[in-house]
Design an enzyme around this catalytic site. Sequence first.
Site, PDB file in Angstrom:
ATOM      1  N   HIS A  65       0.874   5.137   1.251  1.00  0.00           N
ATOM      2  CA  HIS A  65       0.250   6.130   2.130  1.00  0.00           C
ATOM      3  C   HIS A  65       0.349   7.500   1.470  1.00  0.00           C
ATOM      4  CE1 HIS A  65       0.526   3.788   6.054  1.00  0.00           C
ATOM      5  NE2 HIS A  65       1.460   3.159   5.375  1.00  0.00           N
ATOM      6  N   HIS A  73       0.839  -1.207   0.000  1.00  0.00           N
ATOM      7  CA  HIS A  73       0.000   0.000   0.000  1.00  0.00           C
ATOM      8  C   HIS A  73       0.867   1.247   0.000  1.00  0.00           C
ATOM      9  CE1 HIS A  73       0.602  -1.500   4.089  1.00  0.00           C
ATOM     10  NE2 HIS A  73       0.700  -0.237   4.465  1.00  0.00           N
TER      11      HIS A  73
HETATM   12  P1  AMP Z   1       1.826   0.041   7.334  1.00  0.00           P
HETATM   13  O1  AMP Z   1       2.297   0.111   8.738  1.00  0.00           O
HETATM   14  O2  AMP Z   1       2.662   0.831   6.362  1.00  0.00           O
HETATM   15  O3  AMP Z   1       1.632  -1.400   6.905  1.00  0.00           O
HETATM   16  O4  AMP Z   1       0.437   0.776   7.303  1.00  0.00           O
HETATM   17  C1  AMP Z   1      -0.768   0.134   7.552  1.00  0.00           C
HETATM   18  C2  AMP Z   1      -1.783   1.229   7.677  1.00  0.00           C
HETATM   19  O5  AMP Z   1      -3.060   0.637   7.623  1.00  0.00           O
HETATM   20  C3  AMP Z   1      -1.705   2.004   8.999  1.00  0.00           C
HETATM   21  O6  AMP Z   1      -1.550   3.379   8.734  1.00  0.00           O
HETATM   22  C4  AMP Z   1      -3.027   1.696   9.675  1.00  0.00           C
HETATM   23  O7  AMP Z   1      -3.534   2.795  10.368  1.00  0.00           O
HETATM   24  C5  AMP Z   1      -3.904   1.323   8.494  1.00  0.00           C
HETATM   25  N1  AMP Z   1      -5.017   0.427   8.784  1.00  0.00           N
HETATM   26  C6  AMP Z   1      -4.991  -0.709   9.532  1.00  0.00           C
HETATM   27  N2  AMP Z   1      -6.212  -1.294   9.517  1.00  0.00           N
HETATM   28  C7  AMP Z   1      -6.999  -0.527   8.723  1.00  0.00           C
HETATM   29  C8  AMP Z   1      -8.361  -0.599   8.316  1.00  0.00           C
HETATM   30  N3  AMP Z   1      -9.175  -1.598   8.712  1.00  0.00           N
HETATM   31  N4  AMP Z   1      -8.849   0.367   7.508  1.00  0.00           N
HETATM   32  C9  AMP Z   1      -8.054   1.388   7.122  1.00  0.00           C
HETATM   33  N5  AMP Z   1      -6.758   1.513   7.468  1.00  0.00           N
HETATM   34  C10 AMP Z   1      -6.239   0.569   8.255  1.00  0.00           C
END
Ligand code: AMP
Length: 139
Positions: A104, A102
Site C-alpha cells: 500500500h 501487495h
Molecule cells: P489488505 O487488507 O492489506 O489485504 O488490503 C487489501 C486492499 O485491497 C484494501 O485496501 C482494499 O480496499 C483493496 N481492494 C479490495 N478489493 C479491491 C479492488 N477490486 N480493487 C482495488 N482495491 C481493492
Amino acid sequence: MAYDDQNIFARILRGELPAIKVYEDDQVLAFMDIMPQAEGHTLVIPKTPAISLLDLPAEAAAYTIQVTQKIARAIEKALGVDGIILMQLSGVPAGQTVPHVHFHLIPTNVHHLGKHAAQMGDQEKIKAQAEKIKAALES
Ligand code: AMP
C-alpha cells in the site's frame, strides 16, 4: 496455505475484474485502491502468485519494491503530497484481507488514518488521481 488463484488481485491480473491502473509491466501492476484510506492510495503488486511478503521470491520482492519507490515518487509529484505511508500486511492475523501480496502507498499521516478498507471511495475522483499519477510517471 495454498495460493488461491480466485482471489481478487489474481482476477484483476487476469483481466477478469476491472482496476484503475497507473502502471504495468511484465512483473508488476500498480492500481488505485478501491476503498482509499487517503487520496491517491495506490497498491503495487507483483505478478508472481504469492500470498504474502514471506513467500514472495526475493528477486520479485526486490523488483516490486523498486517499482513501489517509483510509484511513490509519482504520487508525491502528481498530488503534491509530503509523506507517504508504505504499508504491507502479511497474514490474516496482521489484518490482510486479500491473499495476494501487495504494497500500500498511502499519502497521509498515520495518525489521520481511519478504519482500514472500510469505505468505498468516489471512483471518478480516484480515476482523476490515477490520471495525474500516470502523467507524472511519463514526465
Ligand atoms: P489488505 O487488507 O492489506 O489485504 O488490503 C487489501 C486492499 O485491497 C484494501 O485496501 C482494499 O480496499 C483493496 N481492494 C479490495 N478489493 C479491491 C479492488 N477490486 N480493487 C482495488 N482495491 C481493492
